[in-house]
Design a protein around this motif. Structure first.
Motif, PDB file in Angstrom:
ATOM      1  N   ALA A  33       0.831  -1.209   0.000  1.00 42.98           N
ATOM      2  CA  ALA A  33       0.000   0.000   0.000  1.00 42.98           C
ATOM      3  C   ALA A  33       0.864   1.256   0.000  1.00 42.98           C
ATOM      4  O   ALA A  33       0.547   2.238  -0.678  1.00 42.98           O
ATOM      5  CB  ALA A  33      -0.953  -0.012   1.195  1.00 42.98           C
ATOM      6  N   TYR A  34       1.980   1.231   0.754  1.00 42.84           N
ATOM      7  CA  TYR A  34       2.901   2.374   0.732  1.00 42.84           C
ATOM      8  C   TYR A  34       3.463   2.595  -0.675  1.00 42.84           C
ATOM      9  O   TYR A  34       3.504   3.730  -1.159  1.00 42.84           O
ATOM     10  CB  TYR A  34       4.059   2.179   1.723  1.00 42.84           C
ATOM     11  CG  TYR A  34       5.162   3.179   1.464  1.00 42.84           C
ATOM     12  CD1 TYR A  34       5.072   4.476   1.953  1.00 42.84           C
ATOM     13  CD2 TYR A  34       6.249   2.857   0.658  1.00 42.84           C
ATOM     14  CE1 TYR A  34       6.051   5.419   1.671  1.00 42.84           C
ATOM     15  CE2 TYR A  34       7.230   3.789   0.364  1.00 42.84           C
ATOM     16  CZ  TYR A  34       7.131   5.063   0.869  1.00 42.84           C
ATOM     17  OH  TYR A  34       8.089   5.996   0.567  1.00 42.84           O
ATOM     18  N   ILE A  35       3.917   1.538  -1.314  1.00 46.30           N
ATOM     19  CA  ILE A  35       4.480   1.663  -2.676  1.00 46.30           C
ATOM     20  C   ILE A  35       3.441   2.249  -3.612  1.00 46.30           C
ATOM     21  O   ILE A  35       3.718   3.164  -4.396  1.00 46.30           O
ATOM     22  CB  ILE A  35       4.999   0.308  -3.182  1.00 46.30           C
ATOM     23  CG1 ILE A  35       6.224  -0.131  -2.376  1.00 46.30           C
ATOM     24  CG2 ILE A  35       5.322   0.374  -4.677  1.00 46.30           C
ATOM     25  CD1 ILE A  35       6.618  -1.587  -2.593  1.00 46.30           C
ATOM     26  N   PHE A  36       2.201   1.737  -3.531  1.00 45.21           N
ATOM     27  CA  PHE A  36       1.118   2.230  -4.381  1.00 45.21           C
ATOM     28  C   PHE A  36       0.841   3.704  -4.111  1.00 45.21           C
ATOM     29  O   PHE A  36       0.759   4.518  -5.033  1.00 45.21           O
ATOM     30  CB  PHE A  36      -0.139   1.385  -4.146  1.00 45.21           C
ATOM     31  CG  PHE A  36      -1.325   1.821  -4.941  1.00 45.21           C
ATOM     32  CD1 PHE A  36      -1.394   1.565  -6.297  1.00 45.21           C
ATOM     33  CD2 PHE A  36      -2.387   2.466  -4.334  1.00 45.21           C
ATOM     34  CE1 PHE A  36      -2.507   1.953  -7.045  1.00 45.21           C
ATOM     35  CE2 PHE A  36      -3.499   2.860  -5.058  1.00 45.21           C
ATOM     36  CZ  PHE A  36      -3.557   2.606  -6.416  1.00 45.21           C
ATOM     37  N   LYS A  49      -0.851   6.191   8.711  1.00 47.31           N
ATOM     38  CA  LYS A  49      -1.550   6.778   9.861  1.00 47.31           C
ATOM     39  C   LYS A  49      -2.562   5.804  10.451  1.00 47.31           C
ATOM     40  O   LYS A  49      -2.749   5.749  11.659  1.00 47.31           O
ATOM     41  CB  LYS A  49      -2.271   8.058   9.439  1.00 47.31           C
ATOM     42  CG  LYS A  49      -3.050   8.681  10.566  1.00 47.31           C
ATOM     43  CD  LYS A  49      -3.723   9.955  10.150  1.00 47.31           C
ATOM     44  CE  LYS A  49      -4.699  10.358  11.192  1.00 47.31           C
ATOM     45  NZ  LYS A  49      -4.583  11.411  11.950  1.00 47.31           N
ATOM     46  N   HIS A  50      -3.201   5.025   9.584  1.00 48.63           N
ATOM     47  CA  HIS A  50      -4.318   4.200  10.056  1.00 48.63           C
ATOM     48  C   HIS A  50      -4.535   3.031   9.106  1.00 48.63           C
ATOM     49  O   HIS A  50      -4.405   3.182   7.897  1.00 48.63           O
ATOM     50  CB  HIS A  50      -5.575   5.081  10.085  1.00 48.63           C
ATOM     51  CG  HIS A  50      -6.832   4.365  10.412  1.00 48.63           C
ATOM     52  ND1 HIS A  50      -7.215   4.078  11.694  1.00 48.63           N
ATOM     53  CD2 HIS A  50      -7.811   3.880   9.618  1.00 48.63           C
ATOM     54  CE1 HIS A  50      -8.377   3.456  11.660  1.00 48.63           C
ATOM     55  NE2 HIS A  50      -8.755   3.319  10.413  1.00 48.63           N
ATOM     56  N   ILE A  51      -4.840   1.881   9.659  1.00 47.88           N
ATOM     57  CA  ILE A  51      -5.336   0.758   8.875  1.00 47.88           C
ATOM     58  C   ILE A  51      -6.641   0.350   9.527  1.00 47.88           C
ATOM     59  O   ILE A  51      -6.674  -0.031  10.696  1.00 47.88           O
ATOM     60  CB  ILE A  51      -4.345  -0.426   8.828  1.00 47.88           C
ATOM     61  CG1 ILE A  51      -3.034   0.005   8.173  1.00 47.88           C
ATOM     62  CG2 ILE A  51      -4.964  -1.599   8.069  1.00 47.88           C
ATOM     63  CD1 ILE A  51      -1.967  -1.071   8.123  1.00 47.88           C
ATOM     64  N   GLY A  52      -7.720   0.460   8.766  1.00 51.38           N
ATOM     65  CA  GLY A  52      -9.059   0.195   9.296  1.00 51.38           C
ATOM     66  C   GLY A  52      -9.383  -1.276   9.327  1.00 51.38           C
ATOM     67  O   GLY A  52      -8.545  -2.114   9.686  1.00 51.38           O
ATOM     68  N   ILE A 101      -6.797   2.160   4.507  1.00 53.01           N
ATOM     69  CA  ILE A 101      -5.384   2.322   4.840  1.00 53.01           C
ATOM     70  C   ILE A 101      -5.040   3.772   4.515  1.00 53.01           C
ATOM     71  O   ILE A 101      -5.092   4.178   3.356  1.00 53.01           O
ATOM     72  CB  ILE A 101      -4.493   1.364   4.026  1.00 53.01           C
ATOM     73  CG1 ILE A 101      -4.972  -0.075   4.178  1.00 53.01           C
ATOM     74  CG2 ILE A 101      -3.032   1.514   4.441  1.00 53.01           C
ATOM     75  CD1 ILE A 101      -4.326  -1.038   3.214  1.00 53.01           C
ATOM     76  N   VAL A 102      -4.739   4.536   5.538  1.00 56.50           N
ATOM     77  CA  VAL A 102      -4.526   5.978   5.369  1.00 56.50           C
ATOM     78  C   VAL A 102      -3.036   6.302   5.453  1.00 56.50           C
ATOM     79  O   VAL A 102      -2.376   5.957   6.435  1.00 56.50           O
ATOM     80  CB  VAL A 102      -5.304   6.792   6.428  1.00 56.50           C
ATOM     81  CG1 VAL A 102      -5.066   8.288   6.235  1.00 56.50           C
ATOM     82  CG2 VAL A 102      -6.795   6.468   6.370  1.00 56.50           C
ATOM     83  N   PHE A 103      -2.546   6.983   4.426  1.00 51.92           N
ATOM     84  CA  PHE A 103      -1.185   7.507   4.414  1.00 51.92           C
ATOM     85  C   PHE A 103      -1.252   9.016   4.430  1.00 51.92           C
ATOM     86  O   PHE A 103      -2.143   9.614   3.827  1.00 51.92           O
ATOM     87  CB  PHE A 103      -0.432   7.051   3.151  1.00 51.92           C
ATOM     88  CG  PHE A 103      -0.130   5.593   3.150  1.00 51.92           C
ATOM     89  CD1 PHE A 103       1.016   5.108   3.762  1.00 51.92           C
ATOM     90  CD2 PHE A 103      -0.996   4.681   2.570  1.00 51.92           C
ATOM     91  CE1 PHE A 103       1.294   3.755   3.793  1.00 51.92           C
ATOM     92  CE2 PHE A 103      -0.732   3.330   2.586  1.00 51.92           C
ATOM     93  CZ  PHE A 103       0.418   2.861   3.192  1.00 51.92           C
TER      94      PHE A 103
END
Length: 130
Positions: A33-36, A49-52, A101-103
């Motif tokens: 998810a970070y790479i995306f 910051k957050h993963i729901g 998933i919040v970045f």
């Protein structure tokens, strides 16, 4: 949803029951998810910051190939919210779904959140150009 990455389930990825360890899949989800998100925003300075909600639906085993489907759910001023679906490449069965998933974009100099300058419409348009 676009499935962008794959991983092979190896012996060191298994739990005591011989299936894919939940902690390993969560590690992979955060990394994918970070790479995306980084590619979507054209920025490296992002933090999780957050993963729901996380829902485990079926198991994966040694030798299975799992693939990661990712899409932008929401775009905030300094944040990007992603949904990730992990599925078995061969069977197409969902293994795990991680929603919300919040970045957050962090200025590398001040280490504080700042606007990333993208909108959902811009990101959606860029996907169509690929």
């Amino acid at each position: 949803m676009r499935f962008l990455s794959r991983r092979l389930v190896m012996p060191n990825d298994l739990n005591f029951a011989g299936s894919l360890f939940g902690g390993r899949i969560l590690e992979w989800i955060d990394e994918e998810a970070y790479i995306f998100a980084s590619c979507q925003l054209g920025a490296k300075s992002l933090v999780t910051k957050h993963i729901g909600a996380i829902s485990f639906e079926t198991s994966a085993f040694q030798g299975d190939v799992v693939e990661f489907g990712l899409e932008v759910k929401r775009v905030g001023n300094s944040s990007l919210t992603i949904t990730c679906v992990v599925r078995n490449k061969q069977t197409k069965q969902n293994i795990c779904i991680a929603d919300d998933i919040v970045f957050v974009y962090i200025n590398p100099e001040t280490r504080k959140p700042e606007p990333h300058g993208k909108t959902k419409a811009e990101l959606d348009a860029e996907v169509l150009d690929i």
